[in-house]
Design a protein around this motif. Structure first.
Motif, PDB file in Angstrom:
ATOM      1  N   GLY A 157       0.771  -1.235   0.000  1.00 12.28           N
ATOM      2  CA  GLY A 157       0.000   0.000   0.000  1.00 12.28           C
ATOM      3  C   GLY A 157       0.801   1.284   0.000  1.00 12.28           C
ATOM      4  O   GLY A 157       0.260   2.354   0.289  1.00 12.28           O
ATOM      5  N   PHE A 158       2.084   1.194  -0.355  1.00  8.74           N
ATOM      6  CA  PHE A 158       2.909   2.401  -0.379  1.00  8.74           C
ATOM      7  C   PHE A 158       2.824   3.098  -1.739  1.00  8.74           C
ATOM      8  O   PHE A 158       2.577   2.460  -2.762  1.00  8.74           O
ATOM      9  CB  PHE A 158       4.358   2.068  -0.021  1.00  8.74           C
ATOM     10  CG  PHE A 158       4.518   1.734   1.436  1.00  8.74           C
ATOM     11  CD1 PHE A 158       4.684   2.745   2.374  1.00  8.74           C
ATOM     12  CD2 PHE A 158       4.456   0.423   1.882  1.00  8.74           C
ATOM     13  CE1 PHE A 158       4.795   2.452   3.724  1.00  8.74           C
ATOM     14  CE2 PHE A 158       4.564   0.116   3.234  1.00  8.74           C
ATOM     15  CZ  PHE A 158       4.736   1.145   4.157  1.00  8.74           C
ATOM     16  N   GLU A 159       3.053   4.408  -1.704  1.00  8.61           N
ATOM     17  CA  GLU A 159       2.995   5.236  -2.918  1.00  8.61           C
ATOM     18  C   GLU A 159       4.368   5.434  -3.545  1.00  8.61           C
ATOM     19  O   GLU A 159       4.467   5.838  -4.708  1.00  8.61           O
ATOM     20  CB  GLU A 159       2.449   6.628  -2.590  1.00  8.61           C
ATOM     21  CG  GLU A 159       1.104   6.676  -1.955  1.00  8.61           C
ATOM     22  CD  GLU A 159       0.837   8.048  -1.371  1.00  8.61           C
ATOM     23  OE1 GLU A 159       0.683   9.008  -2.171  1.00  8.61           O
ATOM     24  OE2 GLU A 159       0.794   8.188  -0.143  1.00  8.61           O
ATOM     25  N   HIS A 172      12.121   9.903   7.816  1.00  3.15           N
ATOM     26  CA  HIS A 172      12.282   8.452   7.825  1.00  3.15           C
ATOM     27  C   HIS A 172      11.702   7.929   9.133  1.00  3.15           C
ATOM     28  O   HIS A 172      12.155   8.307  10.220  1.00  3.15           O
ATOM     29  CB  HIS A 172      13.751   8.057   7.720  1.00  3.15           C
ATOM     30  CG  HIS A 172      14.302   8.185   6.337  1.00  3.15           C
ATOM     31  ND1 HIS A 172      15.631   7.963   6.047  1.00  3.15           N
ATOM     32  CD2 HIS A 172      13.702   8.495   5.164  1.00  3.15           C
ATOM     33  CE1 HIS A 172      15.824   8.141   4.734  1.00  3.15           C
ATOM     34  NE2 HIS A 172      14.667   8.467   4.194  1.00  3.15           N
ATOM     35  N   LEU A 173      10.698   7.078   9.023  1.00  4.70           N
ATOM     36  CA  LEU A 173      10.038   6.491  10.186  1.00  4.70           C
ATOM     37  C   LEU A 173      10.675   5.142  10.482  1.00  4.70           C
ATOM     38  O   LEU A 173      10.390   4.142   9.833  1.00  4.70           O
ATOM     39  CB  LEU A 173       8.533   6.338   9.919  1.00  4.70           C
ATOM     40  CG  LEU A 173       7.779   7.647   9.622  1.00  4.70           C
ATOM     41  CD1 LEU A 173       6.352   7.346   9.196  1.00  4.70           C
ATOM     42  CD2 LEU A 173       7.790   8.569  10.845  1.00  4.70           C
ATOM     43  N   LYS A 174      11.588   5.156  11.442  1.00  8.64           N
ATOM     44  CA  LYS A 174      12.344   3.956  11.793  1.00  8.64           C
ATOM     45  C   LYS A 174      12.129   3.687  13.278  1.00  8.64           C
ATOM     46  O   LYS A 174      12.247   4.595  14.095  1.00  8.64           O
ATOM     47  CB  LYS A 174      13.823   4.187  11.498  1.00  8.64           C
ATOM     48  CG  LYS A 174      14.713   2.989  11.735  1.00  8.64           C
ATOM     49  CD  LYS A 174      16.181   3.377  11.639  1.00  8.64           C
ATOM     50  CE  LYS A 174      16.728   3.121  10.249  1.00  8.64           C
ATOM     51  NZ  LYS A 174      17.116   4.367   9.577  1.00  8.64           N
ATOM     52  N   THR A 184      13.307  -1.796  13.572  1.00 13.08           N
ATOM     53  CA  THR A 184      12.079  -2.403  13.087  1.00 13.08           C
ATOM     54  C   THR A 184      11.170  -1.279  12.575  1.00 13.08           C
ATOM     55  O   THR A 184      11.598  -0.122  12.500  1.00 13.08           O
ATOM     56  CB  THR A 184      11.398  -3.280  14.152  1.00 13.08           C
ATOM     57  OG1 THR A 184      10.272  -3.936  13.560  1.00 13.08           O
ATOM     58  CG2 THR A 184      10.947  -2.477  15.365  1.00 13.08           C
ATOM     59  N   VAL A 185       9.950  -1.640  12.220  1.00 10.05           N
ATOM     60  CA  VAL A 185       9.060  -0.669  11.572  1.00 10.05           C
ATOM     61  C   VAL A 185       8.081  -0.072  12.578  1.00 10.05           C
ATOM     62  O   VAL A 185       7.816  -0.666  13.637  1.00 10.05           O
ATOM     63  CB  VAL A 185       8.258  -1.327  10.416  1.00 10.05           C
ATOM     64  CG1 VAL A 185       9.186  -1.839   9.328  1.00 10.05           C
ATOM     65  CG2 VAL A 185       7.363  -2.451  10.951  1.00 10.05           C
ATOM     66  N   MET A 229       2.608  -4.422   8.028  1.00 12.93           N
ATOM     67  CA  MET A 229       2.429  -4.018   9.422  1.00 12.93           C
ATOM     68  C   MET A 229       2.565  -2.500   9.557  1.00 12.93           C
ATOM     69  O   MET A 229       1.750  -1.834  10.219  1.00 12.93           O
ATOM     70  CB  MET A 229       3.486  -4.717  10.282  1.00 12.93           C
ATOM     71  CG  MET A 229       3.402  -4.448  11.772  1.00 12.93           C
ATOM     72  SD  MET A 229       4.918  -5.010  12.637  1.00 12.93           S
ATOM     73  CE  MET A 229       4.950  -6.764  12.221  1.00 12.93           C
ATOM     74  N   ALA A 230       3.601  -1.950   8.925  1.00 15.96           N
ATOM     75  CA  ALA A 230       3.847  -0.510   9.012  1.00 15.96           C
ATOM     76  C   ALA A 230       2.747   0.291   8.336  1.00 15.96           C
ATOM     77  O   ALA A 230       2.259   1.291   8.883  1.00 15.96           O
ATOM     78  CB  ALA A 230       5.202  -0.181   8.385  1.00 15.96           C
ATOM     79  N   ARG A 231       2.328  -0.154   7.145  1.00 13.63           N
ATOM     80  CA  ARG A 231       1.312   0.623   6.414  1.00 13.63           C
ATOM     81  C   ARG A 231      -0.033   0.586   7.130  1.00 13.63           C
ATOM     82  O   ARG A 231      -0.736   1.608   7.195  1.00 13.63           O
ATOM     83  CB  ARG A 231       1.175   0.089   4.975  1.00 13.63           C
ATOM     84  CG  ARG A 231       0.311   0.974   4.086  1.00 13.63           C
ATOM     85  CD  ARG A 231       0.940   2.343   3.887  1.00 13.63           C
ATOM     86  NE  ARG A 231       0.054   3.293   3.220  1.00 13.63           N
ATOM     87  CZ  ARG A 231      -0.759   4.147   3.850  1.00 13.63           C
ATOM     88  NH1 ARG A 231      -0.822   4.150   5.185  1.00 13.63           N
ATOM     89  NH2 ARG A 231      -1.499   4.986   3.171  1.00 13.63           N
TER      90      ARG A 231
END
Length: 305
Positions: free
Chosen positions: A46-48, A219-221, A248-249, A294-296
């Motif tokens: 689901g990423f753009e 950056h979401l880390k 991890t995410v 999981m992240a999205r």
């Protein structure tokens, strides 16, 4: 899912880096997942958009076609600078010019860069004790170089965002502060990396409060706190920390970073731009598509988008 969104429609775009599938700093962290599968799984999750990796086609025409087929945009190429070491000024400028041209051909993306002169993060050595400490001359060379590059980027309509990074001379809050003070805020923007800042002992909310006007890329880390503590206490290398699972995410219950408050703080400061999930993980232990999904899912629940 939320009934409202944190950010106005169109303000943010969601990207992901290929570092969950294959690692650019350490190409041997690899279980053989090919380029086509990597970008297909990014789209499936689901990423753009996505950043570039070493398995990607080098021809921008081919790469753009592959991304277009999956409705993906380029969120950023990574660029390394080497202003603080000897005889690297000209090659740094030439490489930067190539990356500006790449962004033009991709028709999307910010330019994310970091100074890697003397960096310990790609070496098999203790990460933090061997991070460089720049002298006044090196700081001046870095700031002058970044101002030159940032002006070039502005002239091309590209946002150049400096990425603080573990093992480099711009790692801690104090070092980020010095960089911010010495560089032109109109052309040297900042990339907030939530994981690198936490790893370096910094505070993400403080960073947002201090530099909200300059943060143009995120950056979401996430961090596994126990692994981070072990890595620091035992002077592990960056690679050793990655293989132990330090990153991890967002959305992983094993992570320690509160992304709800970070994302709300960014929204309150009217952030607009790419929010890019990044977690250097060993794909043999952390199934890349699972973590991408999981992240999205988590971001959708928190942000409402």
């Amino acid at each position: 899912m939320s009934n409202h969104t944190m950010f106005p429609a169109g303000a943010v775009k969601f990207g992901i880096t290929p570092t969950g599938w294959v690692n650019d700093d350490f190409p041997d962290i690899d279980i053989g997942i090919p380029f086509g599968q990597i970008v297909s799984e990014m789209a499936l999750a689901g990423f753009e958009g996505c950043s570039r990796g070493h398995k990607y086609p080098t021809d921008p025409v081919i790469l753009k076609r592959e991304l277009d087929m999956r409705n993906l945009k380029m969120s950023e190429p990574w660029v390394s600078t080497y202003f603080t070491i000897n005889e690297m000024y000209q090659s740094t400028l030439e490489n930067f010019d190539r990356e500006i041209e790449f962004i033009k051909q991709m028709q999307s993306g910010d330019l994310v860069l970091a100074e890697l002169g003397g960096s310990s993060h790609q070496q098999p050595i203790a990460l933090v004790p061997n991070a460089p400490k720049f002298n006044d001359d090196q700081w001046k060379r870095l700031a002058d170089g970044l101002n030159t590059l940032g002006h070039k980027a502005n002239c091309c309509g590209v946002k150049m965002c400096y990425h603080h990074h573990m093992g480099t001379g711009v790692m801690t809050m104090d070092e980020i502060g010095r960089l911010a003070e010495l560089t032109d805020p109109d052309c040297v923007h900042l990339c907030l990396d939530t994981g690198h800042l936490h790893f370096a002992g910094g505070n993400n909310l403080e960073f947002i409060n201090l530099y909200s006007d300059r943060i143009k890329h995120v950056h979401l880390k996430n961090i596994r706190q126990d692994v981070m503590n072990y890595s620091l206490d035992n002077n592990l290398s960056f690679k050793e920390a990655i293989l132990r699972g330090v990153f991890t995410v967002p959305g992983d219950p094993a992570g320690c970073i509160d992304f709800k408050e970070i994302l709300q703080a960014l929204a309150d400061k009217d952030f607009a731009g790419w929010l890019v999930v990044e977690a250097e993980q060993d794909p043999a232990k952390a199934t890349p598509l699972l973590y991408a999904q999981m992240a999205r899912k988590y971001l959708r629940e928190v942000i409402g988008l």
